[in-house]
Design an enzyme around this catalytic site. Structure first.
Site, PDB file in Angstrom:
ATOM      1  N   LYS A 227       0.843  -1.194   0.000  1.00 55.88           N
ATOM      2  CA  LYS A 227       0.000   0.000   0.000  1.00 55.88           C
ATOM      3  C   LYS A 227       0.881   1.246   0.000  1.00 55.88           C
ATOM      4  O   LYS A 227       1.513   1.576   1.005  1.00 55.88           O
ATOM      5  CB  LYS A 227      -0.922   0.041   1.218  1.00 55.88           C
ATOM      6  CG  LYS A 227      -2.009   1.100   1.030  1.00 55.88           C
ATOM      7  CD  LYS A 227      -2.553   1.678   2.298  1.00 55.88           C
ATOM      8  CE  LYS A 227      -1.747   2.817   2.848  1.00 55.88           C
ATOM      9  NZ  LYS A 227      -1.693   4.017   1.997  1.00 55.88           N
TER      10      LYS A 227
ATOM     11  N   GLU B 150       9.791   1.160  10.670  1.00 53.89           N
ATOM     12  CA  GLU B 150      10.814   2.188  10.382  1.00 53.89           C
ATOM     13  C   GLU B 150      10.122   3.522  10.581  1.00 53.89           C
ATOM     14  O   GLU B 150       9.256   3.899   9.787  1.00 53.89           O
ATOM     15  CB  GLU B 150      11.318   2.063   8.944  1.00 53.89           C
ATOM     16  CG  GLU B 150      11.996   0.743   8.611  1.00 53.89           C
ATOM     17  CD  GLU B 150      13.387   0.600   9.213  1.00 53.89           C
ATOM     18  OE1 GLU B 150      13.828   1.509   9.947  1.00 53.89           O
ATOM     19  OE2 GLU B 150      14.013  -0.446   8.972  1.00 53.89           O
TER      20      GLU B 150
ATOM     21  N   CYS C 250      13.841  10.498   6.744  1.00 53.14           N
ATOM     22  CA  CYS C 250      13.848  10.043   8.142  1.00 53.14           C
ATOM     23  C   CYS C 250      15.238  10.131   8.747  1.00 53.14           C
ATOM     24  O   CYS C 250      15.383  10.249   9.954  1.00 53.14           O
ATOM     25  CB  CYS C 250      13.321   8.622   8.215  1.00 53.14           C
ATOM     26  SG  CYS C 250      14.176   7.515   7.109  1.00 53.14           S
TER      27      CYS C 250
ATOM     28  N   GLU D 259      10.279  16.191  15.007  1.00 54.62           N
ATOM     29  CA  GLU D 259      10.614  15.956  13.607  1.00 54.62           C
ATOM     30  C   GLU D 259       9.780  16.905  12.734  1.00 54.62           C
ATOM     31  O   GLU D 259       8.551  16.852  12.763  1.00 54.62           O
ATOM     32  CB  GLU D 259      10.303  14.504  13.230  1.00 54.62           C
ATOM     33  CG  GLU D 259      10.747  14.151  11.830  1.00 54.62           C
ATOM     34  CD  GLU D 259      10.412  12.707  11.449  1.00 54.62           C
ATOM     35  OE1 GLU D 259       9.302  12.253  11.748  1.00 54.62           O
ATOM     36  OE2 GLU D 259      11.277  12.046  10.847  1.00 54.62           O
TER      37      GLU D 259
HETATM   38  P1  NAD Z   1       2.345   8.306   7.942  1.00 60.28           P
HETATM   39  O1  NAD Z   1       2.555   7.532   9.186  1.00 60.28           O
HETATM   40  O2  NAD Z   1       1.344   9.389   7.946  1.00 60.28           O
HETATM   41  O3  NAD Z   1       1.914   7.324   6.759  1.00 60.28           O
HETATM   42  C1  NAD Z   1       2.706   6.228   6.356  1.00 60.28           C
HETATM   43  C2  NAD Z   1       1.819   5.204   5.680  1.00 60.28           C
HETATM   44  O4  NAD Z   1       0.926   4.664   6.638  1.00 60.28           O
HETATM   45  C3  NAD Z   1       0.961   5.739   4.552  1.00 60.28           C
HETATM   46  O5  NAD Z   1       0.917   4.796   3.510  1.00 60.28           O
HETATM   47  C4  NAD Z   1      -0.406   5.877   5.216  1.00 60.28           C
HETATM   48  O6  NAD Z   1      -1.467   5.786   4.302  1.00 60.28           O
HETATM   49  C5  NAD Z   1      -0.397   4.687   6.146  1.00 60.28           C
HETATM   50  N1  NAD Z   1      -1.323   4.782   7.284  1.00 60.28           N
HETATM   51  C6  NAD Z   1      -1.788   5.897   7.886  1.00 60.28           C
HETATM   52  N2  NAD Z   1      -2.625   5.575   8.876  1.00 60.28           N
HETATM   53  C7  NAD Z   1      -2.677   4.216   8.919  1.00 60.28           C
HETATM   54  C8  NAD Z   1      -3.365   3.270   9.756  1.00 60.28           C
HETATM   55  N3  NAD Z   1      -4.157   3.668  10.737  1.00 60.28           N
HETATM   56  N4  NAD Z   1      -3.169   1.941   9.529  1.00 60.28           N
HETATM   57  C9  NAD Z   1      -2.350   1.529   8.544  1.00 60.28           C
HETATM   58  N5  NAD Z   1      -1.694   2.379   7.721  1.00 60.28           N
HETATM   59  C10 NAD Z   1      -1.845   3.709   7.909  1.00 60.28           C
HETATM   60  O7  NAD Z   1       3.799   8.834   7.512  1.00 60.28           O
HETATM   61  P2  NAD Z   1       4.173   9.767   6.275  1.00 60.28           P
HETATM   62  O8  NAD Z   1       3.738  11.158   6.617  1.00 60.28           O
HETATM   63  O9  NAD Z   1       3.729   9.164   4.983  1.00 60.28           O
HETATM   64  O10 NAD Z   1       5.764   9.667   6.289  1.00 60.28           O
HETATM   65  C11 NAD Z   1       6.568  10.473   7.060  1.00 60.28           C
HETATM   66  C12 NAD Z   1       7.087   9.727   8.276  1.00 60.28           C
HETATM   67  O11 NAD Z   1       7.730   8.532   7.888  1.00 60.28           O
HETATM   68  C13 NAD Z   1       8.131  10.502   9.046  1.00 60.28           C
HETATM   69  O12 NAD Z   1       7.893  10.404  10.423  1.00 60.28           O
HETATM   70  C14 NAD Z   1       9.433   9.807   8.690  1.00 60.28           C
HETATM   71  O13 NAD Z   1      10.446   9.946   9.643  1.00 60.28           O
HETATM   72  C15 NAD Z   1       8.984   8.402   8.550  1.00 60.28           C
HETATM   73  N6  NAD Z   1       9.939   7.649   7.748  1.00 60.28           N
HETATM   74  C16 NAD Z   1      10.748   6.715   8.352  1.00 60.28           C
HETATM   75  C17 NAD Z   1      11.678   6.010   7.610  1.00 60.28           C
HETATM   76  C18 NAD Z   1      12.579   4.998   8.250  1.00 60.28           C
HETATM   77  O14 NAD Z   1      13.122   4.182   7.535  1.00 60.28           O
HETATM   78  N7  NAD Z   1      12.756   4.989   9.553  1.00 60.28           N
HETATM   79  C19 NAD Z   1      11.785   6.242   6.246  1.00 60.28           C
HETATM   80  C20 NAD Z   1      10.957   7.182   5.664  1.00 60.28           C
HETATM   81  C21 NAD Z   1      10.032   7.877   6.423  1.00 60.28           C
END
Ligand code: NAD
Length: 451
Positions: free
Chosen positions: A153, A228, A262, A354
């Site tokens: 997804k 992650e 991230c 962040e």
């Molecule tokens: P997000 O948590 O808003 O969304 C991530 C994904 O989760 C999306 O596909 C979203 O549709 C899905 N999602 C949202 N609510 C959900 C639920 N209740 N159940 C299941 N899936 C759900 O994050 P974002 O804004 O897309 O990304 C930014 C964040 O990601 C930042 O905090 C960043 O640090 C982190 N990030 C971490 C890494 C790593 O490897 N540690 C890498 C990239 C980004």
């Protein structure tokens, strides 16, 4: 339900992407269950061959994938090409895994004892919008190599390259249903991955808040989970470092991908005795960062991913935040944000939360112990850099900082050959590296009696 993709560099509509619902998700998981049974029975060398064909298909499509990412996410075209090439490399690397999932033969009395790495079944991969295709590949490549099916997804804002990877997989000869890309909302498709009993592992990359919710949901079925999550990583510059080099490279450690990384070193810790000298060089370097049209081959930093995210980043820069200096950004349409250097107090919001945009908080420190304590004064622990010419200090500080991916005198953090993941609330489990395929298996122990 659907989502309208907007080009963040121009504000123009790109396309409409239909969103799947829970019933569509259930149908996809059912197809994945069937495909996985057949896939697990395919000879290891043949599974490897199919993955190499998938890698070849990605390789032939690098320019197309890169342009798609630049249009959808605003990444500079040179960076998008690197990302597409990285997906190819990750697939190639894990195409070696099916023939190397080697178990153990353990000495026991009365027979023979061996272990097998059995696939889990269907794996759900949920990705964020900041590096859509690379992060997806860290999940799907080792999972497929280990004999699983994958449902992916993508994030609502950036689905286009993931959808294209799904098409390329089919063109390359992956069996129907084995790797499916399911665009949709996190609260619908994502949550169904968590609750569906046939999805046996979740790989989630995204915010810490959503990650915690997913982990709690997975507990209900003792579902395997890799997380992650977020970061607020430190770039630590000691007085004995090559100050010119540390200052020249620092902008790219936090402003690459417009800070939507991230691993961004969004806290810059500078030893007080060299603070002024460092800042003078750093200002020149920040002013030299080329922010602009992501299709321009010389652009280093593009726009933020959406207008909504631009507003979120801007909301951190309240009137009381001291801004030291800014880089440049284009005017006009597009979600532009100039690289911004702030000098807050240690506990300030910009220094602890962040932001996920091109904003860096510079904080002075006194000595080695103070630097380590300050670097660790966060709930996160993903990445970080240490600049020093003193080998012993480099070793001590690298061991002292609680983070999963550190580099000394460089800002490198991700290589597909080495493990990647976070300490503390930055994550759980590791991706990439030589062991990733085994993380998509369960160990089965079998004893054969000889008497
Ligand atoms: P997000 O948590 O808003 O969304 C991530 C994904 O989760 C999306 O596909 C979203 O549709 C899905 N999602 C949202 N609510 C959900 C639920 N209740 N159940 C299941 N899936 C759900 O994050 P974002 O804004 O897309 O990304 C930014 C964040 O990601 C930042 O905090 C960043 O640090 C982190 N990030 C971490 C890494 C790593 O490897 N540690 C890498 C990239 C980004």
């Amino acid at each position: 339900m659907s989502y309208t993709v907007i080009n963040p560099a121009t504000g123009e509509t790109v396309t409409e992407v239909a969103h799947l619902d829970a019933a569509d998700t259930d149908a996809a998981v059912a197809a994945a269950v069937t495909a996985q049974r057949a896939w697990a029975a395919v000879a290891p060398a043949d599974r490897a061959r199919v993955l190499r064909r998938f890698a070849d298909a990605v390789d032939a499509d690098v320019e197309h994938l890169a342009r798609l990412e630049t249009t959808n996410s605003g990444h500079p075209i040179t960076q998008s090409r690197w990302e597409a090439g990285h997906v190819r490399d990750v697939l190639e690397y894990y195409s070696g895994a099916p023939e190397r999932l080697i178990g153990q033969q353990i000495p026991v009395a009365g027979g023979m004892n061996v272990t097998f790495h059995e696939p889990l079944g269907v794996v759900g991969v949920i990705t964020p919008w900041n590096f859509p295709m690379t992060i997806a590949s860290w999940g799907f490549a080792p999972a497929l190599a280990a004999g699983n099916a994958v449902v992916l997804k993508p994030a609502e804002w950036t689905p286009l390259t993931s959808i294209r990877l799904g098409e390329l997989a089919l063109e390359a000869g992956l069996p129907e249903g084995l790797f499916q890309v399911l665009p949709g909302r996190g609260s619908v498709v994502g949550e169904r991955f968590v609750s569906h009993p046939d999805v046996r592992k979740l790989v989630f990359t995204g915010s810490t808040a959503v990650g915690k919710r997913i982990m709690a949901g997975c507990a209900d079925q003792v579902k395997r989970v890799t997380l992650e999550l977020g970061g607020k990583s430190a770039n630590i510059v000691f007085a004995d470092a090559d100050i010119e080099r540390a200052a020249a490279t620092a902008p790219y450690s936090v402003f690459d991908n417009a800070g939507q990384d991230c691993c961004a070193r969004s806290r810059l810790l500078v030893q007080r005795s060299v603070y002024d000298r460092f800042m003078a060089h750093f200002e020149t370097a920040v002013q030299g960062v080329r922010v602009g049209d992501p299709l321009d081959e010389t652009t280093e930093v593009g726009p933020l991913v959406t207008e909504a995210h631009r507003a979120s980043v801007a909301s951190f820069l309240t009137d009381d935040v001291p801004v030291a200096f800014r880089g440049s950004a284009p005017d006009g349409p597009g979600s532009w944000f100039a690289p911004t250097v702030v000098t807050p107090e240690r506990g300030a919001r910009v220094a602890t939360e962040e932001i996920f945009g091109p904003v860096v908080a510079v904080l002075p420190f006194e000595d080695e112990a103070d630097a380590i304590a300050l670097a660790n004064d966060t709930e996160f622990g993903l990445s970080g850099s240490i600049w020093t010419r003193d080998l012993g200090r480099g070793i001590r500080v690298a061991r002292g900082v609680a983070g999963g991916n550190l580099s000394v005198n460089s800002h490198s953090s991700v290589r597909y050959t080495t493990p990647f993941g976070g300490f503390k609330q930055s994550g759980l489990g590791r991706e990439l590296g030589p062991d990733a395929a085994t993380h998509f298996t369960d160990t089965k122990n079998v004893f054969f009696a000889s008497e």
